[in-house]
Design a protein around this motif. Structure first.
Motif, PDB file in Angstrom:
ATOM      1  N   ASP A 291       0.835  -1.198   0.000  1.00 39.51           N
ATOM      2  CA  ASP A 291       0.000   0.000   0.000  1.00 39.51           C
ATOM      3  C   ASP A 291       0.872   1.251   0.000  1.00 39.51           C
ATOM      4  O   ASP A 291       1.834   1.358   0.756  1.00 39.51           O
ATOM      5  CB  ASP A 291      -0.902  -0.024   1.239  1.00 39.51           C
ATOM      6  N   GLU A 292       0.516   2.216  -0.855  1.00 42.83           N
ATOM      7  CA  GLU A 292       1.313   3.433  -0.984  1.00 42.83           C
ATOM      8  C   GLU A 292       1.403   4.202   0.328  1.00 42.83           C
ATOM      9  O   GLU A 292       2.439   4.767   0.667  1.00 42.83           O
ATOM     10  CB  GLU A 292       0.708   4.321  -2.077  1.00 42.83           C
ATOM     11  N   GLN A 293       0.332   4.195   1.099  1.00 42.35           N
ATOM     12  CA  GLN A 293       0.327   4.897   2.372  1.00 42.35           C
ATOM     13  C   GLN A 293       1.307   4.272   3.363  1.00 42.35           C
ATOM     14  O   GLN A 293       1.964   4.966   4.145  1.00 42.35           O
ATOM     15  CB  GLN A 293      -1.086   4.899   2.972  1.00 42.35           C
ATOM     16  N   SER A 294       1.437   2.938   3.307  1.00 37.70           N
ATOM     17  CA  SER A 294       2.386   2.240   4.176  1.00 37.70           C
ATOM     18  C   SER A 294       3.819   2.598   3.807  1.00 37.70           C
ATOM     19  O   SER A 294       4.676   2.796   4.686  1.00 37.70           O
ATOM     20  CB  SER A 294       2.172   0.730   4.060  1.00 37.70           C
ATOM     21  N   ILE A 295       4.092   2.697   2.513  1.00 35.46           N
ATOM     22  CA  ILE A 295       5.425   3.075   2.050  1.00 35.46           C
ATOM     23  C   ILE A 295       5.754   4.492   2.506  1.00 35.46           C
ATOM     24  O   ILE A 295       6.837   4.768   3.009  1.00 35.46           O
ATOM     25  CB  ILE A 295       5.518   2.973   0.518  1.00 35.46           C
TER      26      ILE A 295
END
Length: 267
Positions: free
Chosen positions: A38-42
Motif C-alpha cells: 500500500d502506498e500509504q504504508s510506504i
C-alpha cells in the motif's frame, strides 16, 4: 536562529519533499509498489525515517530507531537499502539547507552548513548503527521464533493405541533443542494418558552431553507421570555417549528399530 532551530521549523516540509521529490523516484519505492504494498504504508515508513533523523540531529526528540528497524525487517527490506536510504536522507537535509540559502533570505552561510555537518557526523553514524541493530535484532527474534515453532512441530507424540504412543526424535539434538523438546514432550504425554511411550532415535543426531541429560530428564519425568518409556533406533555413537556420561538411558529396554519395539508391545 540556529540551523537546528531552522530545521525544526521546516521539518514537515523536508519530510514531505524527501518522499515526494526523491523517494518516489527510487527503485526501492517502485519495487515495493509493484509487489502490492500500500502506498500509504510506504510513505509512512519513509517519512518516519526522515522525520526521526531530523528530530535526533536537532535534539527535538530522543532517538527510537529500533522500531524503524523492526518495521524495515517486517517489510523484508534488504539491509543494504537501509544504509542507502539513511544516507540519502542525510544528503537531502544538507541539500535542502543549501537550496534555501540560494533561494531565500536565511541567516546561515556555507561555513555554517559545513560546521553543522561536522557536528552531526557522529550522531548520524550512531543513528544508522541503532537502526541496523534494530533490524538485526528483529532478524534474530524471527529466527528464534521459527526455530521454536519447528521444534514444537517435531516434538509430537503420536498415539498408536489408547495406551501406546511414539515420540520420534528427528534431527540434531543440542542443549537448547533438548530442553525445549523435554518440556513440550512431557506436557503432551500428560494430556494423552498413555501407559507406554516408545522414544525413537532412528533419525536423531546427538550434538552434546547436555542434550543427553535433557533426554534423561524427559524419560525420568515420563516415569513420574506413570509412563513406561521404551527406546528404539539408538545409533551406536548415541548409545556410547549415554554410557560415557553415566546416563540411565542405557539401562532402559531398547530395540534396534521402531518396528521391533512395537512388535514387542503386541502390535
Amino acid at each position: 536562529m540556529q540551523i537546528k532551530e531552522f530545521l525544526i521549523r521546516r521539518r514537515s516540509e523536508v519530510v514531505n519533499n524527501f518522499y515526494d521529490n526523491y523517494y518516489t523516484q527510487t527503485d526501492e519505492y517502485k519495487l515495493r509498489l509493484s509487489a502490492g504494498e500500500d502506498e500509504q504504508s510506504i510513505r509512512s515508513l519513509s517519512t518516519a525515517s526522515c522525520g526521526m533523523i531530523i528530530d535526533v540531529i536537532t535534539g527535538l526528540k530522543e532517538r527510537d530507531f529500533e522500531s524503524i528497524g523492526k518495521r524495515r525487517f517486517n517489510d523484508k527490506t534488504d539491509i543494504r537499502k537501509i544504509h542507502q536510504h539513511m544516507s540519502e536522507i542525510d544528503k537531502f537535509i544538507i541539500n535542502s539547507l543549501l537550496k534555501w540559502k540560494e533561494t531565500e533570505d536565511v541567516f546561515y552561510t556555507d561555513a555554517d552548513i559545513i560546521q553543522f555537518m561536522l557536528e552531526i557526523k557522529d550522531t548520524l553514524a550512531s543513528i544508522q548503527q541503532q537502526l541496523l541493530e534494530g533490524f538485526m535484532q528483529e532478524n534474530r527474534n524471527q529466527v528464534m521464533a521459527q526455530r521454536k515453532e519447528i521444534i514444537q512441530l517435531s516434538t509430537r507424540i503420536i498415539p498408536i493405541t489408547d495406551s501406546i504412543g511414539v515420540l520420534p526424535i528427528v534431527g540434531s539434538l543440542d542443549d537448547d533443542r533438548g530442553y525445549f523438546m523435554k518440556e513440550k514432550a512431557i506436557e503432551s504425554a500428560d494430556k494423552l494418558n498413555l501407559d507406554f511411550i516408545v522414544i525413537d532415535f532412528s533419525s536423531a543426531v546427538l550434538k552434546d552431553d547436555f542434550a543427553t541429560k535433557h533426554m534423561e530428564d524427559m524419560i525420568q519425568s515420563f516415569k513420574l507421570i506413570g509412563l513406561i518409556p521404551i527406546l528404539s533406533g539408538m545409533q551406536p555413537s548415541f548409545a556410547q555417549r549415554t554410557i560415557q556420561v553415566g546416563s540411565n538411558i542405557s539401562k532402559l529396554q531398547s530395540f534396534g528399530s521402531l518396528e521391533q519395539a512395537l512388535t514387542n508391545l503386541g502390535l
